[in-house]
Design a protein around this motif. Structure first.
Motif, PDB file in Angstrom:
ATOM      1  N   TYR A  46      59.004 126.827  46.683  1.00  0.00           N
ATOM      2  CA  TYR A  46      59.013 127.169  45.427  1.00  0.00           C
ATOM      3  C   TYR A  46      59.696 128.500  45.228  1.00  0.00           C
ATOM      4  N   GLU A  47      59.815 128.824  44.127  1.00  0.00           N
ATOM      5  CA  GLU A  47      60.515 130.327  43.949  1.00  0.00           C
ATOM      6  C   GLU A  47      59.686 130.910  42.889  1.00  0.00           C
ATOM      7  N   ASN A  48      59.506 132.188  42.977  1.00  0.00           N
ATOM      8  CA  ASN A  48      58.660 133.296  41.968  1.00  0.00           C
ATOM      9  C   ASN A  48      59.465 134.603  42.263  1.00  0.00           C
ATOM     10  N   GLU A  49      58.577 135.453  41.972  1.00  0.00           N
ATOM     11  CA  GLU A  49      59.240 137.062  42.200  1.00  0.00           C
ATOM     12  C   GLU A  49      59.084 137.444  43.457  1.00  0.00           C
ATOM     13  N   TRP A  50      58.162 136.721  44.345  1.00  0.00           N
ATOM     14  CA  TRP A  50      57.992 137.242  45.773  1.00  0.00           C
ATOM     15  C   TRP A  50      58.653 135.998  46.741  1.00  0.00           C
ATOM     16  N   GLN A  51      59.598 135.171  46.129  1.00  0.00           N
ATOM     17  CA  GLN A  51      59.946 134.332  47.072  1.00  0.00           C
ATOM     18  C   GLN A  51      61.334 133.347  46.506  1.00  0.00           C
ATOM     19  N   ILE A  91      64.922 112.509  57.460  1.00  0.00           N
ATOM     20  CA  ILE A  91      65.696 113.149  56.335  1.00  0.00           C
ATOM     21  C   ILE A  91      65.469 114.679  56.914  1.00  0.00           C
ATOM     22  N   LYS A  92      66.584 115.264  56.747  1.00  0.00           N
ATOM     23  CA  LYS A  92      66.342 116.582  57.307  1.00  0.00           C
ATOM     24  C   LYS A  92      66.737 117.712  56.018  1.00  0.00           C
ATOM     25  N   ILE A  93      65.921 118.622  55.810  1.00  0.00           N
ATOM     26  CA  ILE A  93      66.154 119.720  54.800  1.00  0.00           C
ATOM     27  C   ILE A  93      66.094 120.896  55.437  1.00  0.00           C
ATOM     28  N   THR A  94      67.232 121.637  55.117  1.00  0.00           N
ATOM     29  CA  THR A  94      67.088 123.033  55.825  1.00  0.00           C
ATOM     30  C   THR A  94      67.470 124.136  54.355  1.00  0.00           C
ATOM     31  N   ALA A  95      66.922 125.303  54.522  1.00  0.00           N
ATOM     32  CA  ALA A  95      66.851 126.264  53.597  1.00  0.00           C
ATOM     33  C   ALA A  95      66.700 127.749  54.205  1.00  0.00           C
ATOM     34  N   VAL A  96      67.485 128.600  53.495  1.00  0.00           N
ATOM     35  CA  VAL A  96      67.128 130.146  53.800  1.00  0.00           C
ATOM     36  C   VAL A  96      65.999 130.580  52.822  1.00  0.00           C
ATOM     37  N   VAL A  97      64.907 130.933  53.520  1.00  0.00           N
ATOM     38  CA  VAL A  97      63.903 131.323  52.541  1.00  0.00           C
ATOM     39  C   VAL A  97      63.566 133.003  52.580  1.00  0.00           C
ATOM     40  N   GLU A  98      63.682 133.772  51.413  1.00  0.00           N
ATOM     41  CA  GLU A  98      63.541 135.100  51.543  1.00  0.00           C
ATOM     42  C   GLU A  98      62.272 135.357  50.818  1.00  0.00           C
ATOM     43  N   ARG A  99      61.399 136.307  51.427  1.00  0.00           N
ATOM     44  CA  ARG A  99      60.055 136.291  51.028  1.00  0.00           C
ATOM     45  C   ARG A  99      59.695 138.018  50.956  1.00  0.00           C
ATOM     46  N   GLU A 100      59.103 138.339  49.961  1.00  0.00           N
ATOM     47  CA  GLU A 100      58.639 139.635  49.880  1.00  0.00           C
ATOM     48  C   GLU A 100      57.061 139.737  49.924  1.00  0.00           C
ATOM     49  N   GLU A 101      56.697 141.025  50.380  1.00  0.00           N
ATOM     50  CA  GLU A 101      55.212 141.469  50.359  1.00  0.00           C
ATOM     51  C   GLU A 101      54.720 141.362  48.910  1.00  0.00           C
ATOM     52  N   VAL A 102      53.664 140.768  48.611  1.00  0.00           N
ATOM     53  CA  VAL A 102      53.091 140.490  47.306  1.00  0.00           C
ATOM     54  C   VAL A 102      52.109 141.907  47.052  1.00  0.00           C
ATOM     55  N   GLY A 248      44.789 142.233  46.672  1.00  0.00           N
ATOM     56  CA  GLY A 248      45.929 142.738  45.915  1.00  0.00           C
ATOM     57  C   GLY A 248      47.314 142.226  46.666  1.00  0.00           C
ATOM     58  N   HIS A 249      47.145 142.216  48.161  1.00  0.00           N
ATOM     59  CA  HIS A 249      48.507 142.014  48.783  1.00  0.00           C
ATOM     60  C   HIS A 249      48.480 140.883  49.638  1.00  0.00           C
ATOM     61  N   LEU A 250      49.477 140.224  49.724  1.00  0.00           N
ATOM     62  CA  LEU A 250      49.968 139.326  50.852  1.00  0.00           C
ATOM     63  C   LEU A 250      51.211 139.598  51.737  1.00  0.00           C
TER      64      LEU A 250
END
Length: 306
Positions: A46-51, A91-102, A248-250
């Motif tokens: 998924y996508e949100n403010e942190w990913q 079936i192969k799926i690749t992606a670049v995932v950017e993740r920020e600390e919550v 509060g944090h992840l």
């Protein structure tokens, strides 16, 4: 041999994130010689403010659609194949995932109504009396959520022995006082929603090293007083020295795949709603099938210290 269809969805992220991962999801469909219809739903992060997700690439011998469900915004690669499968299909799926600390953050949009309501295994009304007892004397929602968090972390034990754990059954978790991350967070969500603080279940992958990721991890986003708080009660129970942090944090050493419980896929599956989903789901001739395996692999491109 079918020639694979390859598509690349380029998604651009404007902000800088603390961790960047290359994620590979390999899905193997087993032969279905007598099938008339094979349908597969493959979740993608998924996508949100942190990913954020970019450079999403799909390699499939069959045509497919990128779908999004209406309830939680989860995304799926959907494949519909008429006729049987004579040999295994990959079936192969690749992606670049950017993740920020919550970190605790004021939200800029209303919290969905769904985050206040019960799930099949998280019956909010049954926890109201208990939640009011735990939060007695607390005036603010943030303090109520902290009291609930402290209760869950202190009363439950991370223990995957025996049977019953892993389903996210809040009543079972409350009685057994043990389980894995699914059980910890089901109890937390039941209690939080019972005092009218919305919260949502998220499930994904722990990232501790490069290579294959076996298993899953889950956590919560809670929304007291219009703020988003990351909650990881099971990690706090395993690592008491991080108890304050995980209220509060992840950390960014995780990749979120889907959010929510009682999942209705897109397009809708023919079977019952799914308790949760982080691997591919298959139906053959409109019935649940166990003929699919999912494998995740990750490579760390950049991970900052927190």
């Amino acid at each position: 041999m079918r020639k694979p269809l390859i598509a690349i969805f380029v998604l651009l992220a404007s902000q800088s994130f603390g961790a960047t991962y290359e994620l590979t999801e390999k899905v193997v469909l087993k032969p279905q010689l007598d099938a008339r219809l094979v349908e597969v739903w493959i979740p993608v992060p998924y996508e949100n403010e942190w990913q954020k997700v970019r450079d999403l690439k799909v390699e499939s011998p069959f045509t497919y659609l990128l779908q999004k469900d209406d309830e939680y915004g989860n995304r799926f690669i959907y494949i519909r194949k008429e006729g049987g499968l004579k040999e295994p299909v990959e079936i192969k799926i690749t992606a670049v995932v950017e993740r920020e600390e919550v970190k605790p953050k004021e939200m800029e949009y209303p919290v969905p109504l769904r985050y206040y309501l019960s799930d099949r295994l998280v019956p909010v009304s049954k926890f109201k009396k208990m939640a009011f007892s735990i939060t007695k004397g607390e005036k603010s929602d943030i303090k109520k959520v902290k009291a609930i968090y402290n209760y869950v972390v202190s009363s439950m034990k991370y223990d995957k022995s025996g049977k019953g754990w892993g389903r996210g059954d809040a009543i079972w978790a409350c009685d057994a006082k043990r389980g894995n991350c699914t059980d910890f967070h089901s109890l937390f969500i039941a209690l939080s929603r019972a005092v009218n603080v919305p919260a949502v279940f998220e499930i994904g992958l722990p990232v501790n090293k490069d290579g294959e990721i076996k298993g899953y991890h889950c956590w919560v986003l809670a929304f007291p007083e219009g703020y988003a708080y990351g909650i990881d009660a099971s990690e706090a129970a395993k690592h008491p020295e991080k108890k304050e942090y995980f209220f509060g944090h992840l950390d960014n050493r995780r990749i979120g795949i889907t959010r929510g419980r009682d999942i209705l896929l897109s397009p809708p599956q023919h079977g019952e709603r799914l308790n949760y989903i982080y691997k591919a789901y298959e139906e053959v001739d409109l019935e649940l099938s166990n003929g699919v395996d999912t494998y995740y692999f990750v490579r760390r491109l950049n991970v900052s210290s927190e």
